[in-house]
Design a protein around this motif. Structure first.
Motif, short mmCIF file in Angstrom:
data_model
loop_
_atom_site.label_atom_id
_atom_site.label_comp_id
_atom_site.label_asym_id
_atom_site.label_seq_id
_atom_site.Cartn_x
_atom_site.Cartn_y
_atom_site.Cartn_z
N THR A 136 0.84 -1.19 0.00
CA THR A 136 0.00 0.00 0.00
C THR A 136 0.88 1.25 0.00
OG1 THR A 136 -1.75 -1.15 1.21
CG2 THR A 136 -1.81 1.25 1.23
N PRO A 137 0.90 2.01 -1.09
CA PRO A 137 1.80 3.16 -1.18
C PRO A 137 1.33 4.41 -0.45
CG PRO A 137 0.57 2.90 -3.22
CD PRO A 137 0.21 1.73 -2.36
N ARG A 138 0.23 4.32 0.30
CA ARG A 138 -0.25 5.51 1.03
C ARG A 138 0.61 5.79 2.27
NH1 ARG A 138 -5.27 3.05 -0.01
NH2 ARG A 138 -5.33 2.23 2.12
N VAL A 139 1.39 4.81 2.69
CA VAL A 139 2.22 4.96 3.89
C VAL A 139 3.69 4.92 3.48
CG1 VAL A 139 0.47 3.98 5.41
CG2 VAL A 139 2.12 2.47 4.28
N VAL A 140 4.60 5.08 4.46
CA VAL A 140 6.03 5.07 4.15
C VAL A 140 6.43 3.71 3.58
CG1 VAL A 140 6.60 6.83 5.85
CG2 VAL A 140 6.59 4.41 6.51
N TYR A 141 7.40 3.71 2.67
CA TYR A 141 7.75 2.49 1.95
C TYR A 141 8.25 1.38 2.88
CZ TYR A 141 12.86 2.95 2.27
OH TYR A 141 14.16 2.99 2.72
N SER A 142 8.90 1.75 3.98
CA SER A 142 9.49 0.75 4.87
C SER A 142 8.45 0.03 5.73
CB SER A 142 10.54 1.40 5.77
OG SER A 142 9.95 2.43 6.55
N ARG A 143 7.20 0.52 5.71
CA ARG A 143 6.13 -0.12 6.50
C ARG A 143 4.85 -0.14 5.66
NH1 ARG A 143 7.08 -0.60 11.88
NH2 ARG A 143 4.87 -0.45 12.38
N SER A 144 4.96 -0.68 4.46
CA SER A 144 3.83 -0.60 3.53
C SER A 144 3.22 -1.96 3.16
CB SER A 144 4.26 0.12 2.24
OG SER A 144 5.35 -0.55 1.63
N TRP A 145 3.63 -3.04 3.87
CA TRP A 145 3.01 -4.34 3.65
C TRP A 145 1.87 -4.53 4.64
CZ3 TRP A 145 7.66 -8.30 3.30
CH2 TRP A 145 8.43 -8.00 2.16
N PHE A 146 0.75 -5.04 4.13
CA PHE A 146 -0.41 -5.32 4.97
C PHE A 146 -0.97 -6.70 4.61
CE2 PHE A 146 -0.09 -0.76 4.89
CZ PHE A 146 -0.49 -0.34 6.15
N THR A 147 -1.57 -7.36 5.60
CA THR A 147 -2.27 -8.61 5.31
C THR A 147 -3.65 -8.28 4.75
OG1 THR A 147 -3.15 -8.70 7.57
CG2 THR A 147 -1.06 -9.84 7.14
N PHE A 148 -4.15 -9.20 3.90
CA PHE A 148 -5.45 -8.98 3.27
C PHE A 148 -6.00 -10.33 2.85
CE2 PHE A 148 -7.92 -6.22 0.06
CZ PHE A 148 -8.63 -5.59 1.07
N ARG A 149 -7.30 -10.49 2.92
CA ARG A 149 -7.91 -11.74 2.48
C ARG A 149 -7.61 -11.97 1.00
NH1 ARG A 149 -8.45 -14.94 6.59
NH2 ARG A 149 -9.31 -13.82 8.39
N CYS A 150 -7.14 -13.18 0.70
CA CYS A 150 -6.72 -13.48 -0.67
C CYS A 150 -7.87 -13.41 -1.67
CB CYS A 150 -6.09 -14.87 -0.74
SG CYS A 150 -4.67 -15.10 0.35
N SER A 151 -9.10 -13.51 -1.18
CA SER A 151 -10.26 -13.48 -2.07
C SER A 151 -10.63 -12.06 -2.49
CB SER A 151 -11.46 -14.14 -1.38
OG SER A 151 -11.73 -13.51 -0.13
N ASN A 152 -10.05 -11.06 -1.83
CA ASN A 152 -10.32 -9.69 -2.23
C ASN A 152 -9.67 -9.39 -3.59
OD1 ASN A 152 -11.84 -8.82 0.04
ND2 ASN A 152 -9.95 -8.66 1.24
N LYS A 153 -10.15 -8.37 -4.24
CA LYS A 153 -9.65 -8.04 -5.58
C LYS A 153 -8.83 -6.75 -5.55
CE LYS A 153 -13.32 -10.45 -8.05
NZ LYS A 153 -14.38 -10.37 -9.10
N LEU A 154 -7.60 -6.87 -6.01
CA LEU A 154 -6.68 -5.74 -6.07
C LEU A 154 -5.94 -5.73 -7.40
CD1 LEU A 154 -4.95 -5.97 -2.55
CD2 LEU A 154 -6.77 -4.37 -3.22
N ARG A 155 -5.24 -4.66 -7.65
CA ARG A 155 -4.30 -4.63 -8.76
C ARG A 155 -3.10 -5.53 -8.42
NH1 ARG A 155 -4.23 1.87 -10.21
NH2 ARG A 155 -6.47 2.22 -9.89
N THR A 156 -2.24 -5.78 -9.40
CA THR A 156 -1.17 -6.76 -9.19
C THR A 156 0.16 -6.26 -9.75
OG1 THR A 156 -2.80 -8.52 -9.48
CG2 THR A 156 -0.49 -9.16 -9.55
N ILE A 157 1.25 -6.64 -9.08
CA ILE A 157 2.60 -6.41 -9.61
C ILE A 157 3.19 -7.76 -10.00
CG2 ILE A 157 4.87 -5.44 -9.20
CD1 ILE A 157 3.67 -3.77 -6.94
N CYS A 158 3.53 -7.90 -11.28
CA CYS A 158 4.18 -9.12 -11.78
C CYS A 158 5.67 -8.84 -11.99
CB CYS A 158 3.57 -9.55 -13.12
SG CYS A 158 1.79 -9.89 -13.09
N GLU A 159 6.44 -9.90 -12.01
CA GLU A 159 7.86 -9.77 -12.32
C GLU A 159 8.31 -10.91 -13.22
OE1 GLU A 159 10.80 -12.07 -9.39
OE2 GLU A 159 9.98 -10.26 -8.46
#
Length: 222
Positions: free
Chosen positions: A192-215
């Motif tokens: 989530t880029p709304r917060v500082v980059y060093s603390r921007s990971w959050f847990t979320f139900r896998c069934s929710n729908k979000l955008r994705t980053i592929c590599e």
């Protein structure tokens, strides 16, 4: 005596003129020889260039995927511009990243990345984390993106989309996911880029729908 001198001068002039004529002829022959040599070199270069161009075109016809990495940038000259990443993918380090704007659940997002020849983003370094955070912030106005993190179960840890364990690398959780006060079942990780980059990971139900980053790995152009 005077007549003898005049004849001697005339003979000397004839000799001088003859020598000059010979020198001119020699220079002309040398010039012609050099011109012929240069023309032969140019002809050889043209032939070599034509063969090289034929091999170049044959290479792209035999390996069509090269057209994706080296698209034509100048239609007039046929000049191509090559990149280690496909169009739409962003290079960083040895990887290419794609920020998909389609929203889907975590599993569907993983299949989407795999169909493109990659996996969901696996963040190995702080440099990658900061890069992805900045890119996500510029593209989504603060919306979250799935990354390749998923809980391995109620008693297990977290692992990346390639099966490697999170505990072996850096972590950038906003809070400890083990103390989040929710079941570890069906939990995935989002950036989530709304917060500082060093603390921007959050847990979320896998069934929710979000955008994705592929590599995916960068192509080698050498």
């Amino acid at each position: 005596m005077q007549l003898f001198r005049e004849n001697a001068v005339k003979g000397s002039l004839k000799t001088t003129v003859t020598t000059q004529e010979i020198a001119v002829v020699q220079l002309t022959l040398v010039s012609q020889s050099q011109s012929a040599l240069q023309e032969n070199k140019l002809r050889g270069l043209r032939i070599g260039l034509e063969k090289l161009n034929q091999s170049y075109q044959l290479l792209f016809s035999q390996y069509p995927s090269l057209n994706q990495y080296c698209p034509i940038s100048n239609a007039t000259t046929g000049e191509r511009e090559c990149s280690p990443c496909l169009p739409g993918w962003t290079p960083q380090g040895q990887k290419c990243f794609l920020f998909s704007q389609d929203r889907a659940d975590w599993i569907s997002s993983q299949y989407h990345c795999m169909a493109l020849g990659g996996v969901m983003a696996i963040i190995r370094t702080e440099e990658e984390q900061e890069f992805l955070w900045e890119k996500a912030q510029s593209l989504s106005q603060g919306d979250s993106y799935w990354v390749g993190l998923r809980s391995s179960g109620a008693d297990g840890g977290w692992q990346w989309s390639d099966g490697s364990l999170l505990e072996k690398g850096p972590q950038f959780w906003a809070r400890d996911p083990d103390n989040a006060g929710e079941s570890r079942e069906d939990l995935c990780g989002r950036l989530t880029p709304r917060v500082v980059y060093s603390r921007s990971w959050f847990t979320f139900r896998c069934s929710n729908k979000l955008r994705t980053i592929c590599e995916r790995k960068q192509a080698s152009l050498t």
